[in-house]
Write a protein that holds these residues in place. Structure first.
Motif, PDB file in Angstrom:
ATOM      1  N   TYR A 361      -8.690  49.285 -46.434  1.00 51.21           N
ATOM      2  CA  TYR A 361      -7.446  49.922 -46.000  1.00 51.21           C
ATOM      3  C   TYR A 361      -6.249  49.165 -46.564  1.00 51.21           C
ATOM      4  N   GLN A 362      -5.151  49.933 -46.713  1.00 51.82           N
ATOM      5  CA  GLN A 362      -3.881  49.347 -47.147  1.00 51.82           C
ATOM      6  C   GLN A 362      -2.760  50.097 -46.418  1.00 51.82           C
ATOM      7  N   TRP A 363      -1.989  49.315 -45.570  1.00 53.67           N
ATOM      8  CA  TRP A 363      -0.890  49.916 -44.817  1.00 53.67           C
ATOM      9  C   TRP A 363       0.449  49.574 -45.482  1.00 53.67           C
ATOM     10  N   THR A 364       1.375  50.486 -45.409  1.00 55.49           N
ATOM     11  CA  THR A 364       2.773  50.239 -45.796  1.00 55.49           C
ATOM     12  C   THR A 364       3.660  50.983 -44.800  1.00 55.49           C
ATOM     13  N   PRO A 365       4.916  50.536 -44.589  1.00 59.29           N
ATOM     14  CA  PRO A 365       5.488  49.276 -45.100  1.00 59.29           C
ATOM     15  C   PRO A 365       4.947  48.087 -44.311  1.00 59.29           C
ATOM     16  N   ASP A 366       5.161  46.903 -44.847  1.00 63.26           N
ATOM     17  CA  ASP A 366       4.478  45.758 -44.282  1.00 63.26           C
ATOM     18  C   ASP A 366       5.274  44.850 -43.358  1.00 63.26           C
ATOM     19  N   PRO A 367       6.645  44.851 -43.274  1.00 67.08           N
ATOM     20  CA  PRO A 367       7.319  43.796 -42.499  1.00 67.08           C
ATOM     21  C   PRO A 367       6.937  43.744 -41.027  1.00 67.08           C
ATOM     22  N   SER A 368       6.590  44.881 -40.424  1.00 74.01           N
ATOM     23  CA  SER A 368       6.354  44.888 -38.981  1.00 74.01           C
ATOM     24  C   SER A 368       4.873  44.980 -38.628  1.00 74.01           C
ATOM     25  N   LEU A 369       3.971  44.741 -39.590  1.00 68.57           N
ATOM     26  CA  LEU A 369       2.527  44.796 -39.339  1.00 68.57           C
ATOM     27  C   LEU A 369       1.932  43.404 -39.441  1.00 68.57           C
ATOM     28  N   ASN A 376      -6.938  48.617 -37.917  1.00 68.93           N
ATOM     29  CA  ASN A 376      -6.136  48.688 -36.691  1.00 68.93           C
ATOM     30  C   ASN A 376      -5.171  47.507 -36.581  1.00 68.93           C
ATOM     31  N   PRO A 377      -4.183  47.452 -37.445  1.00 61.53           N
ATOM     32  CA  PRO A 377      -3.203  46.358 -37.348  1.00 61.53           C
ATOM     33  C   PRO A 377      -2.272  46.566 -36.147  1.00 61.53           C
ATOM     34  N   THR A 378      -1.611  45.502 -35.763  1.00 56.51           N
ATOM     35  CA  THR A 378      -0.612  45.571 -34.693  1.00 56.51           C
ATOM     36  C   THR A 378       0.756  45.783 -35.327  1.00 56.51           C
ATOM     37  N   ALA A 379       1.435  46.828 -34.862  1.00 57.22           N
ATOM     38  CA  ALA A 379       2.760  47.168 -35.389  1.00 57.22           C
ATOM     39  C   ALA A 379       3.824  46.770 -34.379  1.00 57.22           C
ATOM     40  N   SER A 380       4.877  46.106 -34.840  1.00 50.39           N
ATOM     41  CA  SER A 380       6.005  45.692 -33.974  1.00 50.39           C
ATOM     42  C   SER A 380       7.309  46.135 -34.632  1.00 50.39           C
ATOM     43  N   PRO A 381       7.541  47.413 -34.705  1.00 50.62           N
ATOM     44  CA  PRO A 381       8.735  47.889 -35.404  1.00 50.62           C
ATOM     45  C   PRO A 381       9.999  47.707 -34.563  1.00 50.62           C
ATOM     46  N   LEU A 382      11.113  47.535 -35.254  1.00 48.12           N
ATOM     47  CA  LEU A 382      12.406  47.443 -34.589  1.00 48.12           C
ATOM     48  C   LEU A 382      13.112  48.781 -34.582  1.00 48.12           C
ATOM     49  N   THR A 386       7.578  55.330 -40.236  1.00 48.71           N
ATOM     50  CA  THR A 386       6.344  56.050 -40.584  1.00 48.71           C
ATOM     51  C   THR A 386       5.477  55.111 -41.423  1.00 48.71           C
ATOM     52  N   TYR A 387       4.291  54.814 -40.901  1.00 51.36           N
ATOM     53  CA  TYR A 387       3.345  53.961 -41.622  1.00 51.36           C
ATOM     54  C   TYR A 387       2.394  54.837 -42.449  1.00 51.36           C
ATOM     55  N   VAL A 388       2.189  54.434 -43.683  1.00 51.55           N
ATOM     56  CA  VAL A 388       1.297  55.169 -44.588  1.00 51.55           C
ATOM     57  C   VAL A 388       0.014  54.350 -44.774  1.00 51.55           C
ATOM     58  N   LEU A 389      -1.129  55.015 -44.530  1.00 47.09           N
ATOM     59  CA  LEU A 389      -2.438  54.371 -44.681  1.00 47.09           C
ATOM     60  C   LEU A 389      -3.143  54.933 -45.924  1.00 47.09           C
ATOM     61  N   THR A 390      -3.512  54.049 -46.820  1.00 47.55           N
ATOM     62  CA  THR A 390      -4.334  54.413 -47.987  1.00 47.55           C
ATOM     63  C   THR A 390      -5.708  53.783 -47.805  1.00 47.55           C
ATOM     64  N   ALA A 391      -6.744  54.631 -47.724  1.00 45.23           N
ATOM     65  CA  ALA A 391      -8.110  54.135 -47.493  1.00 45.23           C
ATOM     66  C   ALA A 391      -8.962  54.422 -48.731  1.00 45.23           C
ATOM     67  N   THR A 392      -9.927  53.553 -48.977  1.00 41.65           N
ATOM     68  CA  THR A 392     -10.850  53.686 -50.105  1.00 41.65           C
ATOM     69  C   THR A 392     -12.281  53.679 -49.578  1.00 41.65           C
ATOM     70  N   ASP A 393     -13.133  54.621 -50.113  1.00 40.69           N
ATOM     71  CA  ASP A 393     -14.522  54.636 -49.669  1.00 40.69           C
ATOM     72  C   ASP A 393     -15.393  53.861 -50.658  1.00 40.69           C
ATOM     73  N   GLY A 394     -16.705  53.890 -50.423  1.00 38.51           N
ATOM     74  CA  GLY A 394     -17.629  53.150 -51.270  1.00 38.51           C
ATOM     75  C   GLY A 394     -17.694  53.650 -52.691  1.00 38.51           C
ATOM     76  N   SER A 395     -17.220  54.866 -52.950  1.00 35.48           N
ATOM     77  CA  SER A 395     -17.228  55.417 -54.307  1.00 35.48           C
ATOM     78  C   SER A 395     -15.940  55.129 -55.060  1.00 35.48           C
ATOM     79  N   GLY A 396     -15.015  54.459 -54.375  1.00 30.43           N
ATOM     80  CA  GLY A 396     -13.739  54.165 -55.020  1.00 30.43           C
ATOM     81  C   GLY A 396     -12.718  55.266 -54.870  1.00 30.43           C
ATOM     82  N   ILE A 400      -5.212  59.397 -48.157  1.00 27.71           N
ATOM     83  CA  ILE A 400      -3.926  58.952 -47.605  1.00 27.71           C
ATOM     84  C   ILE A 400      -3.607  59.750 -46.346  1.00 27.71           C
ATOM     85  N   ASP A 401      -3.095  59.036 -45.333  1.00 27.33           N
ATOM     86  CA  ASP A 401      -2.579  59.678 -44.126  1.00 27.33           C
ATOM     87  C   ASP A 401      -1.447  58.801 -43.593  1.00 27.33           C
ATOM     88  N   SER A 402      -0.681  59.335 -42.676  1.00 30.27           N
ATOM     89  CA  SER A 402       0.457  58.565 -42.136  1.00 30.27           C
ATOM     90  C   SER A 402       0.554  58.750 -40.624  1.00 30.27           C
TER      91      SER A 402
END
Length: 499
Positions: A361-369, A376-382, A386-396, A400-402
């Protein structure tokens, strides 16, 4: 015999019954001792025959009368009975070569009687009628035989021989033809008798056949051009021969190449077979779903599958009766990523995000994660974000979801009601959770008499239980938090305990 006054006896040489074989005359001789001779034929004097010899030229009885010089005595010899027989001239006719075990003679009869016999040969012979000049004979085994035709005319005889070679008749069988998925084929004739030879009777234009051994029934035939050929297997045994033909069609064997597979991050793919010869077609041989081919006969057909998974496709090429296939594997990975439902959080608080669907997994933006690379990261936004999640499976494959996290300015203060300012660096100041996000708010502290002991706008959790530099005694004090624009007033008590 009459010998009245002579001691000389007439003796004829030869005498008795005399058979003459094929000559014109025989010399008869009278014995010596006589003064004169007279030859007789069948009892009649032969004129002029008065010497002691006579050539007999006719069939009959010959005698002579011998007369002595004394007293005129005479004696008559015993007769020489001459039979002159013609000498047979045996002619056995023509021999030859047979393509079986039977032969009919062709002797030419002359005089007397004739008879056939086996003179030499590897086997035995059975004659139909030995005295017939055109008799037929059967031998027990193949080979060369000599037969004798002997003719006898009384005491006269002659013979002649004829040579006959009996050869086994070949029965050519060129074997089975068919289809060769190559430019070579192992011929399969059945050899019977004599010597065999392969030859090409027909074929495509410019088509030439070479043989590993043209005289071998199982020769390998290799052609220069693909197509249909007709071959002849000729067997020759002496003058005996037979032939048979066989047809062969040579096809170039396809070399199927299904091309390269792929890992697809959707449900579509373009196949990429490399065609060789003949016609080709695609089929699905493995896969959980179904496949729709844009053109199953095209080596570069597009395909669409009904669901993700591993699929195996077969490219089959057919050229005449020859075929070959090759398989290719395509993995379809339609990754479905879920960043979780939208949510809200009070300003200053945190929320745990719940991503799923991938292996990394790769989440953006990163300052509040707290961690960008977990599900399942912890988010502490001020502020609302909108957090964007990019996931990769075993096939590469990527998905994307948000998720939207709304930050609520709801003044959700958590106020400590006890402080212990004793210098142990633990709870030495009064702590209000989340107050640092509301710098516009004013914090005031009163004693039980309502006297203002401390006030600060933009409180930073730094009150240490003093007032004007004076340490306040242990006890209960009261606070009021007043925020502009907020009708509610936050208030309560706090106890100072130093011991």
């Amino acid at each position: 015999m009459n010998v009245p006054d002579s001691s000389v006896v007439a003796v004829l040489t030869p005498s008795g019954s005399i058979d003459i074989c094929g000559v014109d005359s025989v010399l008869l001789t009278a014995n010596a001792g006589f003064a004169s001779y007279q030859w007789q034929f069948d009892g009649i004097d032969i004129p002029g025959a008065t010497s002691n010899t006579l050539y007999a030229t006719s069939v009959g009885s010959y005698t002579f009368i011998g007369t002595t010089s004394c007293c005129g005595a005479a004696d008559t010899s015993a007769p020489a009975i001459i039979d002159i027989f013609a000498l047979p001239v045996a002619d056995a006719g023509l021999g030859g070569t047979e393509c079986d075990l039977d032969f009919t003679f062709s002797a030419v009869a002359s005089l007397g009687t004739g008879a056939w016999s086996l003179f030499s040969g590897p086997g035995t012979a059975i004659f139909g009628d030995t005295i017939s000049p055109t008799d037929s004979v059967s031998v027990s085994q193949y080979g060369t035989y000599v037969f004798q035709w002997a003719e006898t005319n009384s005491a006269c005889a002659d013979s002649d021989t004829v040579t006959v070679t009996f050869n086994e008749q070949p029965i050519a069988d060129a074997g089975s033809g068919g289809v060769a998925c190559d430019s070579s084929f192992v011929l399969n004739a059945f050899a019977t008798a004599g010597n065999g030879t392969w030859s090409q009777l027909s074929g495509p234009p410019a088509g030439v056949t070479s043989y590993s051994n043209a005289n071998s029934a199982t020769s390998v035939a290799t052609v220069s051009v693909y197509g249909t050929y007709v071959y002849q297997w000729l067997e020759v045994n002496g003058i005996c021969s037979d032939s048979d033909t066989v047809a062969l069609t040579y096809y170039e064997l396809p070399v199927a190449d299904a091309g390269l597979g792929s890992i697809e991050c959707d449900l579509d793919f373009t196949l990429n077979a490399a065609p060789s010869v003949g016609s080709g077609s695609w089929s699905q041989v493995l896969g959980a779903g179904t496949t729709v081919f844009a053109d199953s006969t095209s080596p570069t057909s597009g395909i669409t599958v009904s669901g993700p998974g591993t699929y195996v496709y077969r490219w089959t090429e057919v050229n005449g009766l020859c075929s070959a296939f090759s398989d290719v594997t395509v993995v379809f990975s339609a990754l479905i990523v879920d960043a979780g439902p939208d949510t809200s959080v009070s300003l200053g608080n945190s929320v745990i995000l719940n991503g799923q669907g991938g292996l990394s997994y790769q989440w953006t933006p990163d300052p509040s994660l707290n961690d960008l690379n977990i599900a399942n990261p912890t988010a502490s936004p001020l502020t609302t974000v909108t957090y964007v999640l990019t996931a990769t499976d075993g096939s590469g494959c990527l998905g994307i979801d948000s998720v939207r996290v709304v930050v609520l300015e709801d003044f959700n203060f958590v106020v400590s009601n006890v402080m212990t300012p004793n210098g142990d660096a633990y709870n030495d100041t009064w702590y209000i959770d989340n107050i640092d996000f509301y710098s516009e708010c004013t914090v005031s502290i009163y004693n039980r008499y309502g006297y203002l002991l401390y006030t600060k706008t933009g409180y930073t959790n730094d009150w240490d239980g003093t007032s004007g530099g004076r340490v306040l005694p242990d006890g209960t004090y009261y606070y009021i938090i007043d925020c502009p624009g907020k009708t509610d007033v936050f208030k309560g008590g706090i106890t100072i305990l130093r011991n």
